[in-house]
Enzyme design. Sequence first.
Site, PDB file in Angstrom:
ATOM      1  N   ASP A 109      22.027 -11.902   2.602  1.00 48.82           N
ATOM      2  CA  ASP A 109      21.290 -10.631   2.578  1.00 48.82           C
ATOM      3  C   ASP A 109      22.213  -9.418   2.509  1.00 48.82           C
ATOM      4  OD1 ASP A 109      19.045 -12.138   2.821  1.00 48.82           O
ATOM      5  OD2 ASP A 109      18.307 -11.206   4.662  1.00 48.82           O
ATOM      6  N   ASP A 110      21.635  -8.303   1.997  1.00 48.92           N
ATOM      7  CA  ASP A 110      22.162  -6.933   2.103  1.00 48.92           C
ATOM      8  C   ASP A 110      23.260  -6.594   1.108  1.00 48.92           C
ATOM      9  OD1 ASP A 110      20.402  -6.738   4.188  1.00 48.92           O
ATOM     10  OD2 ASP A 110      21.922  -6.965   5.747  1.00 48.92           O
ATOM     11  N   HIS A 160      15.593  -7.327  -2.014  1.00 47.52           N
ATOM     12  CA  HIS A 160      15.629  -7.012  -0.578  1.00 47.52           C
ATOM     13  C   HIS A 160      15.333  -5.526  -0.352  1.00 47.52           C
ATOM     14  CE1 HIS A 160      16.399  -8.230   3.463  1.00 47.52           C
ATOM     15  NE2 HIS A 160      17.554  -7.603   3.610  1.00 47.52           N
ATOM     16  N   HIS A 164      16.592  -0.722   2.192  1.00 46.70           N
ATOM     17  CA  HIS A 164      16.479  -1.509   3.428  1.00 46.70           C
ATOM     18  C   HIS A 164      15.578  -0.861   4.490  1.00 46.70           C
ATOM     19  CE1 HIS A 164      17.787  -4.170   6.747  1.00 46.70           C
ATOM     20  NE2 HIS A 164      18.229  -4.975   5.793  1.00 46.70           N
ATOM     21  N   HIS A 262      24.858 -13.101   5.782  1.00 48.77           N
ATOM     22  CA  HIS A 262      24.930 -11.734   5.246  1.00 48.77           C
ATOM     23  C   HIS A 262      26.264 -11.555   4.529  1.00 48.77           C
ATOM     24  CE1 HIS A 262      21.933 -11.358   8.479  1.00 48.77           C
ATOM     25  NE2 HIS A 262      21.421 -10.350   7.775  1.00 48.77           N
TER      26      HIS A 262
END
Length: 735
Positions: A109-110, A160, A164, A262
């Site tokens: 993620d991210d 995603h 965020h 991540h």
Amino acid sequence: MTVYASKESATPEEPAPPPSPPPQAPPLKLKVPEPRWIVFAVLISLFASILLVNGLVQGEFTQDGASESTENIDKVPDEAFDGGPIIQTDGTTTKTAAVADKQVVLTFDDGPDPTYTPEVLAVLAKYHVTGTFFMLGSQISKYPSLVKQVKDAGNEIGIHTFTHPDLAGKGEWRRTVEMQETQLALAGAAGVTSVIFRPPYSSTNAALDNRTWNVMKDMGKRGYLTVVNNLDSRDWESGVTNDEIIEAVTPDDGAGAVLLFHDAGGDRSKTASALDTVIPELQKQGYTFTTIAATAGLDTVNPEATTNELTLGKGLVFAVQIAEHVTTGFASLLVLFGVLTIARLVLMLGLGRRHASRDRPGGKRRPGAFKSTWGAPYTKPVTVIVPAYNEKECIADTVNSLAASTHPIRIIVVDDGSTDGTAEIAERLGHPNVTVVWQPNSGKPAALNTGIAAADTEIVVMMDGDTVFEPDTVKNLVQPFADREIGAVAGNAKIANRKGMIALWQHIEYVVGFSIDRRAYDVMRCMCTVPGAIGAFRKHALQRVGCLSEETLAEDTDLTIALLRDGWRVVYVEDARAWTEAPTTVAQLWKQRYRWSYGTMQAMWKHRHALVEKGRAKYARRGLLNLLLFQTLMPLLSPLIDVFLIYGLFFLDTGETLMAWGLMLAMQMASTFYAFKLDKESTKPVWLVPLQQFVYRQLMYLVLIQSTLAALGGIRLGWQKLKRAGGLSAAISKS
């Protein structure tokens, strides 16, 4: 004299006209802004838009980890709680897919991140496995080549969101923007889109609640599969160890799982190293690595982007790239200018203090004090030249103040074609040492040159026709001429009419400019302007440089730089005071400063060769560099700095932004207070400095911008006359 025709006309006698139609309102005439202001507005708007884009890209990311679930779960179907981590729902029916036993899906993620994503890719390539990267649109736009590298390595890419946010707290419009912009960014970077989505701050199926389920229903209706996770590596936790990460992502009893890692969003230095241990360990336990597409029964989760998506996506990525580079570059420039401003302020205060602590004739010199003894007192007569054009309100006060001089002087009033009786007023005063010279209107430089030609003394003093001297002003002003090295002396111009904000702001500007800046320029021997209100010159020095030129509108700056280039020294005497009338309206102030700024640029351009001249011109070069950097280039950036301040309040740390601005303001107030103390002025106006930053400073940089655009456009200005109120003597007594 300009004559305007009257708009009134007599009505001829004629038969009564037929009834006229009812009167109509005159058409509304809109004033079209000048092209240079349209250009300025466009540039400022463009810069603000760039900052806005960068602010939106950089904003919102506020926390790590999953959000806390609530007890409100009545709207979450059992299929979602009990099913697999890949969820398809439209709000009516819900289907899920689980990873088969002895299989795992690696998700990240991210990202992407230029440091951690390549590390993760290297580990995946080492073991010939692929993963699924749930990327942020903001990061995709910043690192498009890295996104393509992820795709080309055979990995899947999911959405995603763009910045965020917790979508559960956002409305439909914000959700649409977050998803669409991320899809476009992905299309622009890698030429594909995505059908899988992971909500920010999501966790496992068991953590679903009504809020997160509402987001999943919305995304399902938009055609997305939502992917949560079975096991969280918790690599986002501060202080987590590799062993703890490995333990967190090891499935129990051979169950399949979606593992969460991540590759961006904070310190992810342990992710790649932990992954380098997890993959072979799972392989040793008989696990294989699969994908979201294989688990959901899809051919791909990243279909090719359409032509329209590619075009819009590339435009979005380009805009974000430009915004980031411009913002980063301007931030660096702002830091540099801040350092230069503070360094200059400290230097000017130090040099100003040194100048103020110099020894006086007959006094005891302090160690390290700036030397200022000029020799024997200068007692020879001097000539004072007063150029005047329609100065009927002030000329009597001016001449009478000179007649009271304690130094022997001859006064020459050069009337430059006045139409209001200025010359007659000067003559009627009856002072024996006053000579009035008449000439056709030719401009201020010509009037001053006429006075210089008529002067029969070694030293000439020049002043404005709206200025008043104190009795000792001339005596104090000419003392440095005992030193043959001195070519010109600048006096201390002070505002007499100190009523109203505009006049008081000018008063602050004058005190700081004379009490600090000119003292420092004196010490550095680079004073570029002897003010027209009060200056003394060696006649021989004037003749060497051709006296005053009509090539610029800032004849005082032009002349002073010419003297510096010729090797003469220019000094400042603070106790030679002249009192002048400042503009009291914005229109008058604009008119005056426009002329000054424009003329200064002309003088800088005229003397540009001093930047490369050697020998005696080094002091002129020093002064020109100061004019160029601190009085032209940096002020021209002031509008952008103000826009950047607003950007900082909304998109950067508000506290830090206000602290930085407050620190600069405090330094300005402290230096202003010190300047007032040095000049023995009341410090009451210092409290206006903060307001000065919000009104007066903006007015001054707009004048400078107009002057710059006018100079670039080759526009010429004439000798502009300001409206005077007169009564300077009375105003001085109240100051």
